[in-house]
Write a protein that holds these residues in place. Structure first.
Motif, short mmCIF file in Angstrom:
data_model
loop_
_atom_site.label_atom_id
_atom_site.label_comp_id
_atom_site.label_asym_id
_atom_site.label_seq_id
_atom_site.Cartn_x
_atom_site.Cartn_y
_atom_site.Cartn_z
N ILE A 67 0.86 -1.19 0.00
CA ILE A 67 0.00 0.00 0.00
C ILE A 67 0.90 1.23 0.00
O ILE A 67 1.69 1.42 0.92
CB ILE A 67 -0.93 0.03 1.23
N LYS A 68 0.79 2.06 -1.03
CA LYS A 68 1.56 3.30 -1.04
C LYS A 68 0.67 4.42 -0.50
O LYS A 68 -0.51 4.52 -0.83
CB LYS A 68 2.10 3.63 -2.42
N ALA A 69 1.27 5.25 0.35
CA ALA A 69 0.46 6.24 1.05
C ALA A 69 1.23 7.53 1.28
O ALA A 69 2.45 7.51 1.47
CB ALA A 69 -0.01 5.68 2.39
N LEU A 70 0.51 8.62 1.26
CA LEU A 70 1.00 9.93 1.68
C LEU A 70 -0.19 10.71 2.22
O LEU A 70 -1.08 11.09 1.47
CB LEU A 70 1.66 10.68 0.52
N ASN A 71 -0.21 10.88 3.53
CA ASN A 71 -1.28 11.64 4.18
C ASN A 71 -2.66 11.09 3.81
O ASN A 71 -3.52 11.80 3.28
CB ASN A 71 -1.18 13.13 3.84
N GLU A 72 -2.86 9.82 4.14
CA GLU A 72 -4.11 9.13 3.80
C GLU A 72 -4.91 8.77 5.05
O GLU A 72 -5.58 7.74 5.09
CB GLU A 72 -3.80 7.85 3.00
N GLU A 73 -4.85 9.61 6.10
CA GLU A 73 -5.50 9.24 7.37
C GLU A 73 -7.00 9.00 7.22
O GLU A 73 -7.59 8.23 7.98
CB GLU A 73 -5.25 10.31 8.43
N LYS A 74 -7.62 9.61 6.23
CA LYS A 74 -9.07 9.46 6.06
C LYS A 74 -9.46 8.05 5.65
O LYS A 74 -10.48 7.52 6.10
CB LYS A 74 -9.56 10.46 5.02
N ARG A 75 -8.63 7.39 4.82
CA ARG A 75 -9.00 6.09 4.24
C ARG A 75 -8.06 4.95 4.62
O ARG A 75 -8.37 3.80 4.33
CB ARG A 75 -9.02 6.20 2.71
N ILE A 76 -6.93 5.26 5.25
CA ILE A 76 -5.90 4.23 5.39
C ILE A 76 -6.35 3.06 6.26
O ILE A 76 -5.96 1.92 6.00
CB ILE A 76 -4.59 4.85 5.94
N LEU A 120 -0.39 -4.00 -5.69
CA LEU A 120 -0.19 -2.65 -5.19
C LEU A 120 -1.54 -1.96 -5.02
O LEU A 120 -2.34 -1.90 -5.94
CB LEU A 120 0.68 -1.83 -6.14
N LEU A 121 -1.75 -1.43 -3.83
CA LEU A 121 -2.99 -0.75 -3.48
C LEU A 121 -2.66 0.69 -3.11
O LEU A 121 -1.66 0.94 -2.45
CB LEU A 121 -3.62 -1.47 -2.28
N ASP A 122 -3.49 1.63 -3.54
CA ASP A 122 -3.34 3.01 -3.07
C ASP A 122 -4.01 3.15 -1.70
O ASP A 122 -4.89 2.37 -1.35
CB ASP A 122 -3.98 3.99 -4.06
#
Length: 328
Positions: free
Chosen positions: A7-16, A85-87
């Motif tokens: 899972i690639k992430a950058l500031n995804e607190e809403k959906r992570i 790979l998941l966003d």
């Protein structure tokens, strides 16, 4: 290990939390792993992820942050025979991995397989157009396809044969670039008639999204893909199938015609040059509002094609520096 979901992430607190929960449940039947590849989040993304039985790795150098770097960081940390790979704004369907693995094991000439993508946010201009594309483009329908936009399940061995999962220089189009390298080596890609993910995406207005893409470097991705293909065996595939390159060149030619019409002052020709593309795109998109947005987006993409092509590159096979924040 059978399978890794990265899972690639950058500031995804809403959906992570939803993304992580779905991924952990998806790999559980296989004893698989989930790797969160964070590109330097400053919100609660890491704090939330700490609650889950996942590995967390973070990009060591925030200056290298881009879509390709996040995807490659997840892959270079993976240990599975298969890799998805998941966003951070996606939820994986619990039935996809069993179906995807079974398909790949039954079809050894296929490097990757995707499923149905359900777009959950279609308020903005961009995602209304994408939803229409999903409904009508053959690459979103079951069968052999030439790319797996929005993700797929890949054979790790095939990806390593092709060199790397995602070009660390890319600000977008990682799936297309990877598909081109795989197909240049004789691999096939497929989409099966099984739900794969729910994608929530951006909810902002299309013009604000275009501005974000200019600022982030996303709009330059077609030029980056083209530059990266120069001298490599997948260049003919990029030239043939990446519509943004063809469209960008067409828009540049349109700019030239506008300049000539303006310099020689032919007002009727100038008016026709402005109206014909707008009317054509409005007819194609089904409304004047979406036609005007498409014309703007095409101009942004053409400018990005030039900017991205001349952007400085790092060798894509060079490993990314990473900090391991948590082991599963």
């Amino acid at each position: 290990m059978k399978v890794t979901v990265g899972i690639k992430a950058l500031n995804e607190e809403k959906r992570i939390a939803d993304a992580l929960e779905s991924a952990v449940a998806a790999v559980a039947p296989f004893g698989g792993e989930v790797v969160l590849a964070d590109s330097g989040s400053t919100d609660r993304t890491i704090e939330i992820a700490q609650r889950f039985p996942v590995r967390i790795v973070q990009l060591a150098n925030p200056a290298e942050r881009c879509c390709g770097a996040g995807a490659q960081l997840a892959f270079q940390s993976a240990r599975g025979e298969y890799f998805y790979l998941l966003d951070g704004d996606m939820i994986i369907d619990p039935g996809f991995l069993p179906a995807g693995i079974a398909y790949l094991e039954a079809n050894p000439d296929v490097a990757a397989v995707g499923g149905h993508v359900r777009e959950r946010n279609t308020q903005g201009h961009e995602f209304q157009i994408r939803a229409n594309t999903v409904a009508n483009d053959r690459n979103w329908a079951p069968g052999i396809v030439d790319r797996l936009d929005c993700g797929g399940l890949y054979r790790t061995s095939a990806v390593r044969e092709a060199g790397w999962f995602a070009d660390r220089n890319l600000h977008a189009f990682e799936e297309f670039e990877l598909a081109s390298r795989l197909q240049a080596r004789g691999w096939k890609l497929a989409r099966i008639d099984v739900p794969a993910i729910d994608h929530f995406g951006h909810t902002e207005d299309g013009y604000h999204l275009l501005l974000r893409r200019i600022r982030s470097g996303y709009s330059g991705a077609p030029g980056e893909v083209l530059r990266g293909a120069i001298g490599r065996r997948h260049l003919p595939i990029v030239l043939r199938r990446l519509g943004h390159v063809r469209n960008g060149l067409a828009v540049m030619f349109w700019w030239l015609l506008l300049i000539v019409a303006l310099a020689t002052w032919h007002p009727m020709v100038l008016l026709a040059l402005l109206l014909v593309p707008l009317l054509f795109l409005s007819w194609r998109r089904g409304s004047l509002r979406l036609g005007l947005y498409s014309l703007t987006a095409w101009n942004v993409s053409a400018a990005g094609l030039l900017a991205g092509f001349f952007r400085r590159r790092t060798p894509p096979d060079r490993p990314l520096g990473a900090i391991e924040l948590k082991q599963a």
